[in-house]
Design a protein around this motif. Structure first.
Motif, PDB file in Angstrom:
ATOM      1  N   LYS A   1       0.837  -1.195   0.000  1.00 31.49           N
ATOM      2  CA  LYS A   1       0.000   0.000   0.000  1.00 31.49           C
ATOM      3  C   LYS A   1       0.876   1.252   0.000  1.00 31.49           C
ATOM      4  CE  LYS A   1      -3.487   0.111   2.855  1.00 31.49           C
ATOM      5  NZ  LYS A   1      -4.260  -0.012   4.124  1.00 31.49           N
ATOM      6  N   VAL A   2       0.571   2.155  -0.915  1.00 33.15           N
ATOM      7  CA  VAL A   2       1.300   3.418  -1.015  1.00 33.15           C
ATOM      8  C   VAL A   2       0.293   4.567  -1.036  1.00 33.15           C
ATOM      9  CG1 VAL A   2       2.781   4.853  -2.474  1.00 33.15           C
ATOM     10  CG2 VAL A   2       3.274   2.410  -2.212  1.00 33.15           C
ATOM     11  N   ALA A   3       0.490   5.529  -0.141  1.00 29.82           N
ATOM     12  CA  ALA A   3      -0.354   6.720  -0.111  1.00 29.82           C
ATOM     13  C   ALA A   3       0.176   7.723  -1.125  1.00 29.82           C
ATOM     14  CB  ALA A   3      -0.346   7.336   1.290  1.00 29.82           C
ATOM     15  N   VAL A   4      -0.696   8.217  -1.984  1.00 26.94           N
ATOM     16  CA  VAL A   4      -0.318   9.217  -2.984  1.00 26.94           C
ATOM     17  C   VAL A   4      -0.974  10.535  -2.605  1.00 26.94           C
ATOM     18  CG1 VAL A   4      -0.327   9.857  -5.414  1.00 26.94           C
ATOM     19  CG2 VAL A   4      -0.159   7.441  -4.759  1.00 26.94           C
ATOM     20  N   ILE A   5      -0.146  11.518  -2.273  1.00 22.45           N
ATOM     21  CA  ILE A   5      -0.662  12.817  -1.847  1.00 22.45           C
ATOM     22  C   ILE A   5      -0.759  13.726  -3.069  1.00 22.45           C
ATOM     23  CG2 ILE A   5      -0.386  14.726  -0.240  1.00 22.45           C
ATOM     24  CD1 ILE A   5      -0.667  11.991   1.109  1.00 22.45           C
ATOM     25  N   LEU A   6      -1.986  13.977  -3.517  1.00 19.17           N
ATOM     26  CA  LEU A   6      -2.223  14.861  -4.657  1.00 19.17           C
ATOM     27  C   LEU A   6      -2.242  16.302  -4.177  1.00 19.17           C
ATOM     28  CD1 LEU A   6      -5.071  12.821  -6.387  1.00 19.17           C
ATOM     29  CD2 LEU A   6      -2.605  12.691  -6.808  1.00 19.17           C
ATOM     30  N   CYS A   7      -1.577  17.186  -4.912  1.00 18.41           N
ATOM     31  CA  CYS A   7      -1.394  18.559  -4.443  1.00 18.41           C
ATOM     32  C   CYS A   7      -1.878  19.609  -5.441  1.00 18.41           C
ATOM     33  CB  CYS A   7       0.086  18.810  -4.135  1.00 18.41           C
ATOM     34  SG  CYS A   7       0.766  17.691  -2.886  1.00 18.41           S
TER      35      CYS A   7
ATOM     36  N   GLY B  24      11.584   6.177 -17.481  1.00 17.63           N
ATOM     37  CA  GLY B  24      11.357   4.765 -17.156  1.00 17.63           C
ATOM     38  C   GLY B  24      12.379   4.231 -16.179  1.00 17.63           C
ATOM     39  N   VAL B  25      13.635   4.612 -16.353  1.00 14.02           N
ATOM     40  CA  VAL B  25      14.689   4.191 -15.430  1.00 14.02           C
ATOM     41  C   VAL B  25      14.424   4.746 -14.045  1.00 14.02           C
ATOM     42  CG1 VAL B  25      17.143   4.412 -14.887  1.00 14.02           C
ATOM     43  CG2 VAL B  25      16.429   3.991 -17.241  1.00 14.02           C
ATOM     44  N   CYS B  26      14.037   6.031 -13.985  1.00 12.54           N
ATOM     45  CA  CYS B  26      13.775   6.651 -12.689  1.00 12.54           C
ATOM     46  C   CYS B  26      12.584   6.001 -11.988  1.00 12.54           C
ATOM     47  CB  CYS B  26      13.523   8.154 -12.875  1.00 12.54           C
ATOM     48  SG  CYS B  26      13.485   9.077 -11.329  1.00 12.54           S
ATOM     49  N   ARG B  27      11.597   5.591 -12.748  1.00 11.49           N
ATOM     50  CA  ARG B  27      10.422   4.933 -12.158  1.00 11.49           C
ATOM     51  C   ARG B  27      10.796   3.600 -11.517  1.00 11.49           C
ATOM     52  NH1 ARG B  27       5.943   6.192 -16.963  1.00 11.49           N
ATOM     53  NH2 ARG B  27       6.004   8.472 -16.711  1.00 11.49           N
ATOM     54  N   VAL B  28      11.704   2.882 -12.133  1.00  7.36           N
ATOM     55  CA  VAL B  28      12.196   1.625 -11.547  1.00  7.36           C
ATOM     56  C   VAL B  28      12.930   1.913 -10.235  1.00  7.36           C
ATOM     57  CG1 VAL B  28      13.760  -0.337 -11.849  1.00  7.36           C
ATOM     58  CG2 VAL B  28      12.349   0.443 -13.764  1.00  7.36           C
ATOM     59  N   ILE B  29      13.764   2.949 -10.246  1.00  2.85           N
ATOM     60  CA  ILE B  29      14.476   3.347  -9.025  1.00  2.85           C
ATOM     61  C   ILE B  29      13.492   3.701  -7.925  1.00  2.85           C
ATOM     62  CG2 ILE B  29      15.935   5.140  -8.010  1.00  2.85           C
ATOM     63  CD1 ILE B  29      17.450   5.222 -10.688  1.00  2.85           C
ATOM     64  N   MET B  30      12.441   4.444  -8.288  1.00  2.31           N
ATOM     65  CA  MET B  30      11.430   4.841  -7.304  1.00  2.31           C
ATOM     66  C   MET B  30      10.762   3.622  -6.681  1.00  2.31           C
ATOM     67  SD  MET B  30       9.766   8.042  -9.398  1.00  2.31           S
ATOM     68  CE  MET B  30       8.418   8.301  -8.225  1.00  2.31           C
TER      69      MET B  30
ATOM     70  N   ASP C 217       1.655  -4.312  -8.862  1.00  2.00           N
ATOM     71  CA  ASP C 217       1.651  -5.001  -7.572  1.00  2.00           C
ATOM     72  C   ASP C 217       1.580  -4.045  -6.387  1.00  2.00           C
ATOM     73  OD1 ASP C 217       4.132  -3.924  -7.980  1.00  2.00           O
ATOM     74  OD2 ASP C 217       5.274  -5.726  -7.484  1.00  2.00           O
ATOM     75  N   ILE C 218       1.092  -2.825  -6.637  1.00  3.82           N
ATOM     76  CA  ILE C 218       0.963  -1.825  -5.580  1.00  3.82           C
ATOM     77  C   ILE C 218      -0.459  -1.272  -5.560  1.00  3.82           C
ATOM     78  CG2 ILE C 218       1.724   0.463  -4.791  1.00  3.82           C
ATOM     79  CD1 ILE C 218       4.437  -0.071  -5.947  1.00  3.82           C
ATOM     80  N   ASN C 219      -1.002  -1.109  -4.366  1.00  2.00           N
ATOM     81  CA  ASN C 219      -2.287  -0.425  -4.208  1.00  2.00           C
ATOM     82  C   ASN C 219      -2.031   1.040  -3.917  1.00  2.00           C
ATOM     83  OD1 ASN C 219      -4.016  -2.649  -4.546  1.00  2.00           O
ATOM     84  ND2 ASN C 219      -3.745  -3.284  -2.418  1.00  2.00           N
ATOM     85  N   LEU C 220      -2.460   1.915  -4.819  1.00  2.00           N
ATOM     86  CA  LEU C 220      -2.305   3.346  -4.619  1.00  2.00           C
ATOM     87  C   LEU C 220      -3.565   3.905  -3.985  1.00  2.00           C
ATOM     88  CD1 LEU C 220      -0.688   4.393  -8.038  1.00  2.00           C
ATOM     89  CD2 LEU C 220       0.459   3.696  -5.919  1.00  2.00           C
ATOM     90  N   ILE C 221      -3.398   4.564  -2.848  1.00  2.00           N
ATOM     91  CA  ILE C 221      -4.521   5.183  -2.133  1.00  2.00           C
ATOM     92  C   ILE C 221      -4.334   6.693  -2.203  1.00  2.00           C
ATOM     93  CG2 ILE C 221      -5.865   5.229  -0.003  1.00  2.00           C
ATOM     94  CD1 ILE C 221      -5.487   2.417  -1.210  1.00  2.00           C
TER      95      ILE C 221
ATOM     96  N   CYS D 182      -0.148   8.459 -12.103  1.00  2.00           N
ATOM     97  CA  CYS D 182       0.336   7.804 -10.879  1.00  2.00           C
ATOM     98  C   CYS D 182       0.533   6.306 -11.076  1.00  2.00           C
ATOM     99  CB  CYS D 182      -0.641   8.065  -9.731  1.00  2.00           C
ATOM    100  SG  CYS D 182      -0.719   9.803  -9.225  1.00  2.00           S
ATOM    101  N   GLN D 183      -0.403   5.668 -11.775  1.00  2.00           N
ATOM    102  CA  GLN D 183      -0.275   4.224 -11.993  1.00  2.00           C
ATOM    103  C   GLN D 183       0.952   3.906 -12.843  1.00  2.00           C
ATOM    104  OE1 GLN D 183      -1.998   1.833 -10.617  1.00  2.00           O
ATOM    105  NE2 GLN D 183      -3.681   2.987  -9.711  1.00  2.00           N
ATOM    106  N   SER D 184       1.176   4.689 -13.906  1.00  2.00           N
ATOM    107  CA  SER D 184       2.300   4.409 -14.794  1.00  2.00           C
ATOM    108  C   SER D 184       3.632   4.768 -14.148  1.00  2.00           C
ATOM    109  CB  SER D 184       2.139   5.173 -16.110  1.00  2.00           C
ATOM    110  OG  SER D 184       2.115   6.573 -15.893  1.00  2.00           O
TER     111      SER D 184
END
Length: 266
Positions: A23-29, A250-256, A52-56, A43-45
């Motif tokens: 579970k990951v909390a996504v704070i929209l601003c 794409g590379v940065c997203r993998v790192i994240m 394999d992550i639930n975004l809340i 956010c999903q991409s």
């Protein structure tokens, strides 16, 4: 009856799979209407690249600030970008800063652009205007391996290492960190921004760039607004667009993702 039973079993298995996901909390601003139809896809991409992550989601600009109790069971929290400046110090921003500074190492935290600045400000950093005017396009970001703890080097591998020190990311900002707070480590910089990636307590990683956006989103969602405000010139459009080719989002997203999943070492 057999069909109904199969449906219930399928639903139960899906529910179990849902519970097993991180579970990951996504704070929209940013509540601007132009982002409403695309923010979930962004956010999903960016954060859920393997599904394999639930975004809340929490709309912080509407006062939806999660409590510490609410975040029990969450592995990560990500603060997204915004049209606002953190120096506006709106009530929801101050509440978000208070939350961020209260989180312990049981939850990994990330911030992008505005989120990067807000998190750093929560830990005593000074945020100010860029020296080069409004930054729009891309930046070649260089990492300082000597400043990165061993545990975080493992998170960055193989994408960032002694053999590969740079990362090209999209950028769009008028503010930036100008003076890091105590205990905040700058682990990457660029010609336009001295503090591109920041590390706090080994469980908070922030970045000034936009691995969440694409060239198309930059030009359709951001360019018209900053052009209207006189922050860029139409004559520079082709040059800025060409600068966005070859970015390594794409590379940065993998790192994240690897950072959100990693076990923090005290």
């Amino acid at each position: 009856k057999e069909h109904r039973g199969s449906f219930k079993l399928s639903y139960y298995n899906e529910y179990k799979s849902y519970l097993r996901k991180m579970k990951v909390a996504v704070i929209l601003c940013d509540g601007n209407e132009k982002w409403i139809d695309v923010i979930d896809n962004i956010c999903q991409s960016t954060l859920n690249i393997n599904g394999d992550i639930n975004l809340i989601y929490f709309k912080s600009y509407d006062g939806e600030i999660p409590t510490l109790d609410c975040l029990k069971g969450f592995k990560g929290l990500v603060v997204m970008g915004s049209k606002h400046s953190v120096n506006e110090e709106l009530p929801w921003m101050l509440a978000l800063e208070k939350l961020i500074s209260s989180l312990d190492q049981s939850i990994n935290v990330m911030g992008l652009c505005f989120g990067h600045q807000l998190i750093c400000k929560a830990f005593g950093s000074k945020i100010g205007k860029t020296e080069h005017g409004f930054i729009f396009g891309s930046a070649n970001i260089k990492f300082d391996m000597d400043a990165i703890p061993k545990s975080i080097k493992e998170v960055l591998k193989p994408h960032i290492s002694d053999d590969k020190l740079t990362l090209k990311l999209l950028e769009s900002h008028g503010d930036q960190v100008v003076e890091p707070g105590p205990g905040i480590v700058t682990i990457a910089s660029s010609q336009s921004c001295k503090h591109e990636f920041m590390l706090i307590k080994n469980h908070i990683l922030t970045m000034q760039g936009h691995p969440d956006l694409t060239k198309d989103l930059m030009m359709t969602k951001i360019w018209p607004a900053i052009l209207n405000r006189g922050l860029v010139k139409e004559d520079d459009r082709q040059k800025m667009e060409s600068e966005m080719d070859g970015v390594e989002s794409g590379v940065c997203r993998v790192i994240m993702k690897q950072f959100l999943e990693h076990c923090t070492e005290n």
